[in-house]
Design a protein around this motif. Structure first.
Motif, mmCIF file in Angstrom:
data_model
loop_
_atom_site.group_PDB
_atom_site.id
_atom_site.type_symbol
_atom_site.label_atom_id
_atom_site.label_comp_id
_atom_site.label_asym_id
_atom_site.label_seq_id
_atom_site.Cartn_x
_atom_site.Cartn_y
_atom_site.Cartn_z
ATOM 1 N N VAL A 1 5.417 13.061 0.449
ATOM 2 C CA VAL A 1 5.575 11.402 0.634
ATOM 3 C C VAL A 1 4.076 10.989 1.113
ATOM 4 O O VAL A 1 3.838 10.075 0.580
ATOM 5 C CB VAL A 1 6.630 11.361 1.765
ATOM 6 C CG1 VAL A 1 6.645 9.831 2.211
ATOM 7 C CG2 VAL A 1 8.177 11.630 0.863
ATOM 8 N N GLY A 2 3.648 11.764 1.956
ATOM 9 C CA GLY A 2 2.195 11.337 2.606
ATOM 10 C C GLY A 2 1.353 11.286 1.453
ATOM 11 O O GLY A 2 0.400 10.377 1.458
ATOM 12 N N TRP A 3 1.196 12.153 0.903
ATOM 13 C CA TRP A 3 0.186 12.262 -0.379
ATOM 14 C C TRP A 3 0.300 11.008 -1.230
ATOM 15 O O TRP A 3 -0.565 10.393 -2.001
ATOM 16 C CB TRP A 3 0.224 13.527 -1.315
ATOM 17 C CG TRP A 3 -0.924 13.866 -2.140
ATOM 18 C CD1 TRP A 3 -2.150 14.006 -2.060
ATOM 19 C CD2 TRP A 3 -0.700 13.394 -3.583
ATOM 20 N NE1 TRP A 3 -2.658 14.134 -3.182
ATOM 21 C CE2 TRP A 3 -1.903 13.816 -4.290
ATOM 22 C CE3 TRP A 3 0.423 12.850 -4.263
ATOM 23 C CZ2 TRP A 3 -2.185 13.434 -5.710
ATOM 24 C CZ3 TRP A 3 0.178 12.674 -5.786
ATOM 25 C CH2 TRP A 3 -0.976 12.908 -6.219
ATOM 26 N N ARG A 4 1.640 10.782 -1.469
ATOM 27 C CA ARG A 4 1.914 9.694 -2.740
ATOM 28 C C ARG A 4 1.396 8.169 -2.101
ATOM 29 O O ARG A 4 0.983 7.544 -2.822
ATOM 30 C CB ARG A 4 3.449 9.690 -3.013
ATOM 31 C CG ARG A 4 3.780 10.892 -3.779
ATOM 32 C CD ARG A 4 5.347 10.854 -4.053
ATOM 33 N NE ARG A 4 5.769 12.213 -4.882
ATOM 34 C CZ ARG A 4 5.720 12.394 -6.176
ATOM 35 N NH1 ARG A 4 5.484 11.422 -6.821
ATOM 36 N NH2 ARG A 4 6.046 13.662 -6.760
ATOM 37 N N ILE A 5 1.696 8.165 -0.755
ATOM 38 C CA ILE A 5 1.695 6.840 0.099
ATOM 39 C C ILE A 5 -0.065 6.745 -0.046
ATOM 40 O O ILE A 5 -0.537 5.573 -0.391
ATOM 41 C CB ILE A 5 2.169 6.778 1.331
ATOM 42 C CG1 ILE A 5 3.588 6.803 1.007
ATOM 43 C CG2 ILE A 5 1.514 5.573 2.092
ATOM 44 C CD1 ILE A 5 4.379 6.864 2.466
ATOM 45 N N ALA A 6 -0.799 7.661 0.217
ATOM 46 C CA ALA A 6 -2.053 7.561 0.473
ATOM 47 C C ALA A 6 -2.936 7.567 -0.862
ATOM 48 O O ALA A 6 -3.940 6.953 -0.939
ATOM 49 C CB ALA A 6 -2.636 9.047 0.952
ATOM 50 N N HIS A 7 -2.053 7.956 -1.894
ATOM 51 C CA HIS A 7 -2.912 7.567 -3.291
ATOM 52 C C HIS A 7 -2.354 6.264 -3.847
ATOM 53 O O HIS A 7 -2.761 5.689 -4.890
ATOM 54 C CB HIS A 7 -2.675 8.837 -4.164
ATOM 55 C CG HIS A 7 -3.673 9.966 -3.817
ATOM 56 N ND1 HIS A 7 -3.272 10.782 -2.904
ATOM 57 C CD2 HIS A 7 -4.812 10.277 -4.149
ATOM 58 C CE1 HIS A 7 -4.156 11.776 -2.701
ATOM 59 N NE2 HIS A 7 -5.062 11.179 -3.798
ATOM 60 N N ARG B 1 -8.403 0.777 2.304
ATOM 61 C CA ARG B 1 -8.703 -0.272 3.599
ATOM 62 C C ARG B 1 -7.228 -0.788 4.010
ATOM 63 O O ARG B 1 -7.221 -0.773 5.345
ATOM 64 C CB ARG B 1 -9.263 -1.571 3.023
ATOM 65 C CG ARG B 1 -9.268 -2.662 3.965
ATOM 66 C CD ARG B 1 -10.341 -3.715 3.530
ATOM 67 N NE ARG B 1 -11.576 -3.370 3.714
ATOM 68 C CZ ARG B 1 -12.717 -4.118 3.636
ATOM 69 N NH1 ARG B 1 -12.592 -5.408 3.159
ATOM 70 N NH2 ARG B 1 -13.860 -3.718 3.848
ATOM 71 N N ARG B 2 -6.364 -0.645 3.634
ATOM 72 C CA ARG B 2 -5.006 -1.161 3.997
ATOM 73 C C ARG B 2 -4.659 -0.023 4.986
ATOM 74 O O ARG B 2 -3.920 0.039 5.998
ATOM 75 C CB ARG B 2 -4.137 -1.440 2.967
ATOM 76 C CG ARG B 2 -2.692 -2.046 3.588
ATOM 77 C CD ARG B 2 -1.800 -2.421 2.455
ATOM 78 N NE ARG B 2 -0.550 -2.886 2.937
ATOM 79 C CZ ARG B 2 0.304 -3.423 2.450
ATOM 80 N NH1 ARG B 2 0.280 -3.281 0.951
ATOM 81 N NH2 ARG B 2 1.478 -3.708 2.785
ATOM 82 N N LEU B 3 -4.798 1.166 4.484
ATOM 83 C CA LEU B 3 -4.449 2.583 5.211
ATOM 84 C C LEU B 3 -4.987 2.462 6.404
ATOM 85 O O LEU B 3 -4.608 2.870 7.575
ATOM 86 C CB LEU B 3 -4.623 3.708 4.332
ATOM 87 C CG LEU B 3 -3.398 3.920 3.176
ATOM 88 C CD1 LEU B 3 -3.945 5.215 2.397
ATOM 89 C CD2 LEU B 3 -2.186 4.354 3.871
ATOM 90 N N VAL C 1 -5.118 2.010 12.384
ATOM 91 C CA VAL C 1 -5.912 1.764 13.777
ATOM 92 C C VAL C 1 -4.811 0.786 14.276
ATOM 93 O O VAL C 1 -4.784 1.077 15.607
ATOM 94 C CB VAL C 1 -7.078 0.817 13.454
ATOM 95 C CG1 VAL C 1 -7.545 -0.010 14.438
ATOM 96 C CG2 VAL C 1 -8.205 1.642 12.840
ATOM 97 N N GLY C 2 -4.039 0.162 13.700
ATOM 98 C CA GLY C 2 -3.011 -0.852 14.442
ATOM 99 C C GLY C 2 -1.984 -0.044 15.063
ATOM 100 O O GLY C 2 -1.535 -0.196 16.254
ATOM 101 N N THR C 3 -1.568 1.057 14.412
ATOM 102 C CA THR C 3 -0.452 2.044 14.985
ATOM 103 C C THR C 3 -0.958 2.655 16.184
ATOM 104 O O THR C 3 -0.608 2.842 17.204
ATOM 105 C CB THR C 3 -0.181 3.079 13.796
ATOM 106 O OG1 THR C 3 0.434 2.410 12.642
ATOM 107 C CG2 THR C 3 1.001 4.136 14.309
#
Length: 67
Positions: free
Chosen positions: A35-41, A46-48, A53-55
């Protein structure tokens, strides 16, 4: 290529080949890697970055005072 190495390690943990990680803990690791790989790609870098940073800024007080 590196993704498949991580997935292979997580899959080995799920199958119990290492013997060090209990199966209930290894399955979420395998799912999380995928899931992390899919989200990261799928999300722009910039949004990630700003989300991370916010988290971290939101969790900093909790980690500082409750650990």
């Amino acid at each position: 290529m590196r993704r498949w190495i991580k997935v292979a390690v997580a899959a080995a943990a799920v199958l119990g080949l290492g013997g060090y990680i209990a199966e209930p803990y290894a399955r979420p690791q395998l799912v999380g890697a995928n899931v992390g790989w899919r989200i990261a790609h799928s999300v722009p870098a910039r949004r990630l970055k700003y989300t991370l940073v916010g988290t971290l800024l939101a969790l900093a007080p909790y980690l500082a005072f409750h650990s």
